[in-house]
Design a protein around this motif. Structure first.
Motif, PDB file in Angstrom:
ATOM      1  N   VAL A 185       0.855  -1.185   0.000  1.00  0.00           N
ATOM      2  CA  VAL A 185       0.000   0.000   0.000  1.00  0.00           C
ATOM      3  C   VAL A 185       0.889   1.232   0.000  1.00  0.00           C
ATOM      4  CG1 VAL A 185      -1.956  -1.109   1.183  1.00  0.00           C
ATOM      5  CG2 VAL A 185      -0.165   0.024   2.528  1.00  0.00           C
ATOM      6  N   ASP A 186       0.301   2.372  -0.344  1.00  0.00           N
ATOM      7  CA  ASP A 186       1.047   3.618  -0.224  1.00  0.00           C
ATOM      8  C   ASP A 186       0.849   4.147   1.197  1.00  0.00           C
ATOM      9  OD1 ASP A 186      -1.425   4.951  -0.132  1.00  0.00           O
ATOM     10  OD2 ASP A 186      -1.218   5.820  -2.130  1.00  0.00           O
ATOM     11  N   LEU A 187       1.385   5.321   1.486  1.00  0.00           N
ATOM     12  CA  LEU A 187       1.314   5.855   2.845  1.00  0.00           C
ATOM     13  C   LEU A 187      -0.102   6.245   3.270  1.00  0.00           C
ATOM     14  CD1 LEU A 187       4.596   7.958   3.041  1.00  0.00           C
ATOM     15  CD2 LEU A 187       4.097   5.740   4.109  1.00  0.00           C
ATOM     16  N   ASP A 188      -1.026   6.306   2.315  1.00  0.00           N
ATOM     17  CA  ASP A 188      -2.422   6.590   2.641  1.00  0.00           C
ATOM     18  C   ASP A 188      -3.271   5.322   2.672  1.00  0.00           C
ATOM     19  OD1 ASP A 188      -2.176   9.407   2.936  1.00  0.00           O
ATOM     20  OD2 ASP A 188      -2.062   9.592   0.750  1.00  0.00           O
ATOM     21  N   GLY A 189      -2.623   4.161   2.541  1.00  0.00           N
ATOM     22  CA  GLY A 189      -3.330   2.890   2.614  1.00  0.00           C
ATOM     23  C   GLY A 189      -3.949   2.417   1.312  1.00  0.00           C
ATOM     24  N   ARG A 190      -3.689   3.115   0.215  1.00  0.00           N
ATOM     25  CA  ARG A 190      -4.207   2.697  -1.088  1.00  0.00           C
ATOM     26  C   ARG A 190      -3.338   1.585  -1.659  1.00  0.00           C
ATOM     27  NH1 ARG A 190      -4.533   8.712  -1.859  1.00  0.00           N
ATOM     28  NH2 ARG A 190      -2.367   8.424  -2.448  1.00  0.00           N
ATOM     29  N   PRO A 191      -3.943   0.600  -2.345  1.00  0.00           N
ATOM     30  CA  PRO A 191      -3.161  -0.500  -2.936  1.00  0.00           C
ATOM     31  C   PRO A 191      -2.094   0.027  -3.886  1.00  0.00           C
ATOM     32  CG  PRO A 191      -5.513  -0.971  -3.056  1.00  0.00           C
ATOM     33  CD  PRO A 191      -5.373   0.461  -2.599  1.00  0.00           C
ATOM     34  N   PHE A 192      -0.948  -0.631  -3.851  1.00  0.00           N
ATOM     35  CA  PHE A 192       0.198  -0.213  -4.657  1.00  0.00           C
ATOM     36  C   PHE A 192       0.995  -1.466  -5.004  1.00  0.00           C
ATOM     37  CE2 PHE A 192       4.383   1.636  -5.403  1.00  0.00           C
ATOM     38  CZ  PHE A 192       4.061   2.787  -6.107  1.00  0.00           C
ATOM     39  N   SER A 193       1.412  -1.588  -6.250  1.00  0.00           N
ATOM     40  CA  SER A 193       2.196  -2.749  -6.676  1.00  0.00           C
ATOM     41  C   SER A 193       3.557  -2.270  -7.176  1.00  0.00           C
ATOM     42  CB  SER A 193       1.456  -3.496  -7.790  1.00  0.00           C
ATOM     43  OG  SER A 193       2.163  -4.660  -8.135  1.00  0.00           O
ATOM     44  N   ILE A 194       4.595  -2.990  -6.784  1.00  0.00           N
ATOM     45  CA  ILE A 194       5.960  -2.648  -7.197  1.00  0.00           C
ATOM     46  C   ILE A 194       6.528  -3.834  -7.960  1.00  0.00           C
ATOM     47  CG2 ILE A 194       8.291  -2.079  -6.414  1.00  0.00           C
ATOM     48  CD1 ILE A 194       7.029  -0.910  -3.901  1.00  0.00           C
ATOM     49  N   GLY A 195       7.037  -3.570  -9.146  1.00  0.00           N
ATOM     50  CA  GLY A 195       7.677  -4.631  -9.911  1.00  0.00           C
ATOM     51  C   GLY A 195       7.144  -4.718 -11.324  1.00  0.00           C
ATOM     52  N   GLY A 196       7.299  -5.894 -11.910  1.00  0.00           N
ATOM     53  CA  GLY A 196       6.921  -6.099 -13.295  1.00  0.00           C
ATOM     54  C   GLY A 196       8.068  -5.761 -14.220  1.00  0.00           C
ATOM     55  N   GLU A 197       7.766  -5.593 -15.491  1.00  0.00           N
ATOM     56  CA  GLU A 197       8.778  -5.224 -16.479  1.00  0.00           C
ATOM     57  C   GLU A 197       8.478  -3.809 -16.963  1.00  0.00           C
ATOM     58  OE1 GLU A 197       9.767  -7.922 -19.576  1.00  0.00           O
ATOM     59  OE2 GLU A 197       9.932  -9.613 -18.208  1.00  0.00           O
ATOM     60  N   PRO A 198       9.152  -2.828 -16.388  1.00  0.00           N
ATOM     61  CA  PRO A 198       8.854  -1.436 -16.749  1.00  0.00           C
ATOM     62  C   PRO A 198       9.352  -1.081 -18.146  1.00  0.00           C
ATOM     63  CG  PRO A 198      10.745  -1.528 -15.303  1.00  0.00           C
ATOM     64  CD  PRO A 198      10.220  -2.940 -15.415  1.00  0.00           C
ATOM     65  N   SER A 199       8.797  -0.009 -18.695  1.00  0.00           N
ATOM     66  CA  SER A 199       9.227   0.468 -20.010  1.00  0.00           C
ATOM     67  C   SER A 199      10.462   1.363 -19.906  1.00  0.00           C
ATOM     68  CB  SER A 199       8.083   1.231 -20.679  1.00  0.00           C
ATOM     69  OG  SER A 199       7.714   2.334 -19.872  1.00  0.00           O
ATOM     70  N   ARG A 200      10.841   1.743 -18.701  1.00  0.00           N
ATOM     71  CA  ARG A 200      12.031   2.571 -18.474  1.00  0.00           C
ATOM     72  C   ARG A 200      12.655   2.129 -17.151  1.00  0.00           C
ATOM     73  NH1 ARG A 200       9.176   8.192 -16.483  1.00  0.00           N
ATOM     74  NH2 ARG A 200       7.461   7.129 -15.451  1.00  0.00           N
ATOM     75  N   PRO A 201      13.930   2.423 -16.942  1.00  0.00           N
ATOM     76  CA  PRO A 201      14.528   2.025 -15.659  1.00  0.00           C
ATOM     77  C   PRO A 201      13.719   2.587 -14.492  1.00  0.00           C
ATOM     78  CG  PRO A 201      16.219   2.811 -17.158  1.00  0.00           C
ATOM     79  CD  PRO A 201      14.893   3.110 -17.800  1.00  0.00           C
ATOM     80  N   THR A 202      13.473   1.751 -13.507  1.00  0.00           N
ATOM     81  CA  THR A 202      12.718   2.149 -12.327  1.00  0.00           C
ATOM     82  C   THR A 202      13.592   1.993 -11.102  1.00  0.00           C
ATOM     83  OG1 THR A 202      10.626   1.524 -13.359  1.00  0.00           O
ATOM     84  CG2 THR A 202      10.643   1.699 -10.955  1.00  0.00           C
ATOM     85  N   LEU A 203      13.844   3.102 -10.424  1.00  0.00           N
ATOM     86  CA  LEU A 203      14.634   3.089  -9.202  1.00  0.00           C
ATOM     87  C   LEU A 203      13.683   2.913  -8.031  1.00  0.00           C
ATOM     88  CD1 LEU A 203      16.049   5.718 -11.019  1.00  0.00           C
ATOM     89  CD2 LEU A 203      17.746   5.046  -9.351  1.00  0.00           C
ATOM     90  N   ILE A 204      13.901   1.880  -7.247  1.00  0.00           N
ATOM     91  CA  ILE A 204      13.098   1.620  -6.061  1.00  0.00           C
ATOM     92  C   ILE A 204      14.015   1.881  -4.881  1.00  0.00           C
ATOM     93  CG2 ILE A 204      11.705  -0.058  -4.819  1.00  0.00           C
ATOM     94  CD1 ILE A 204      11.491  -1.526  -7.595  1.00  0.00           C
ATOM     95  N   HIS A 205      13.741   2.965  -4.166  1.00  0.00           N
ATOM     96  CA  HIS A 205      14.651   3.394  -3.100  1.00  0.00           C
ATOM     97  C   HIS A 205      14.036   3.102  -1.736  1.00  0.00           C
ATOM     98  CE1 HIS A 205      18.080   5.466  -1.511  1.00  0.00           C
ATOM     99  NE2 HIS A 205      17.269   6.079  -0.667  1.00  0.00           N
ATOM    100  N   PHE A 206      14.754   2.323  -0.923  1.00  0.00           N
ATOM    101  CA  PHE A 206      14.297   1.901   0.398  1.00  0.00           C
ATOM    102  C   PHE A 206      14.926   2.806   1.453  1.00  0.00           C
ATOM    103  CE2 PHE A 206      14.054  -1.636  -2.468  1.00  0.00           C
ATOM    104  CZ  PHE A 206      12.857  -2.253  -2.138  1.00  0.00           C
ATOM    105  N   PHE A 207      14.077   3.334   2.348  1.00  0.00           N
ATOM    106  CA  PHE A 207      14.559   4.279   3.363  1.00  0.00           C
ATOM    107  C   PHE A 207      13.692   4.183   4.611  1.00  0.00           C
ATOM    108  CE2 PHE A 207      11.261   6.492   1.064  1.00  0.00           C
ATOM    109  CZ  PHE A 207      10.553   7.135   2.063  1.00  0.00           C
ATOM    110  N   ALA A 208      14.139   4.841   5.671  1.00  0.00           N
ATOM    111  CA  ALA A 208      13.364   4.975   6.907  1.00  0.00           C
ATOM    112  C   ALA A 208      13.715   6.312   7.547  1.00  0.00           C
ATOM    113  CB  ALA A 208      13.667   3.831   7.876  1.00  0.00           C
TER     114      ALA A 208
END
Length: 191
Positions: A54-77
């Motif tokens: 989910v996103d920070l507001d609780g809405r469904p969110f999916s990460i992954g798949g085969e993107p059409s452009r490079p996708t940076l997924i940045h993990f933080f706290a």
């Protein structure tokens, strides 16, 4: 680099499975900014299946798949000092790259309220995924923060860097583009 807190990550998820491409580049060796840490963007093998969260507001969110452009997924706290130091440079990098890359932030292992305060204070753009149980981090092989995963376009490959990246270093962009191309070519050869 601060380690991700409990729940513990399974031993099988702790190490990247090197592909035939192996480790492809060392991005920050000799960085002119004097960074004391460097990030090795390594081919971490096949990207995981899309991970639902989910996103920070609780809405469904999916990460992954085969993107059409490079996708940076940045993990933080919010409690991660190196994360706070790195994020403004990462945002500038993503802005400069424009439509050539997509940036997804992932707030790891903390309540949404704390992550929202941190995101607002730094002015981080959407989308920001919420990963309170660290399921997304584990799926992408993240063992500490900050960390960046890069999904290559149309190749389903995963590149990963552990630790802060010097996003202002010109070779960072060049290296990520070259790696993406190499991995796409490698995928074509292995068919």
């Amino acid at each position: 680099m601060p380690a991700i807190a409990d729940p513990p990550i399974a031993p099988s998820a702790r190490r990247a499975t090197p592909s035939a491409a192996g480790i492809l580049a060392l991005v920050l060796a000799g960085s002119p900014t004097g960074a004391t840490e460097f990030a090795a963007f390594a081919d971490a093998g096949q990207a995981p299946a899309p991970v639902d969260t989910v996103d920070l507001d609780g809405r469904p969110f999916s990460i992954g798949g085969e993107p059409s452009r490079p996708t940076l997924i940045h993990f933080f706290a919010s409690w991660c000092e190196p994360c706070e130091e790195e994020l403004p440079a990462l945002m500038r990098y993503a802005e400069a790259e424009g439509e050539r890359v997509r940036l997804i932030g992932v707030a790891v292992g903390e309540p949404a309220s704390r992550a929202k305060t941190f995101v607002a204070r730094l002015g981080l753009p959407d989308p920001i995924a919420h990963d309170p149980e660290q399921a997304v981090a584990r799926a992408f092989g993240v063992r500490g923060l900050p960390a960046t995963a890069v999904l290559t376009p149309s190749g389903g490959r995963l590149l990963r860097a552990a630790g802060p990246v010097d996003w202002a270093y010109p070779r960072t962009s060049e290296t990520l583009h070259a790696l993406s191309i190499q991995l796409q070519e490698h995928k074509g050869e292995s068919r």
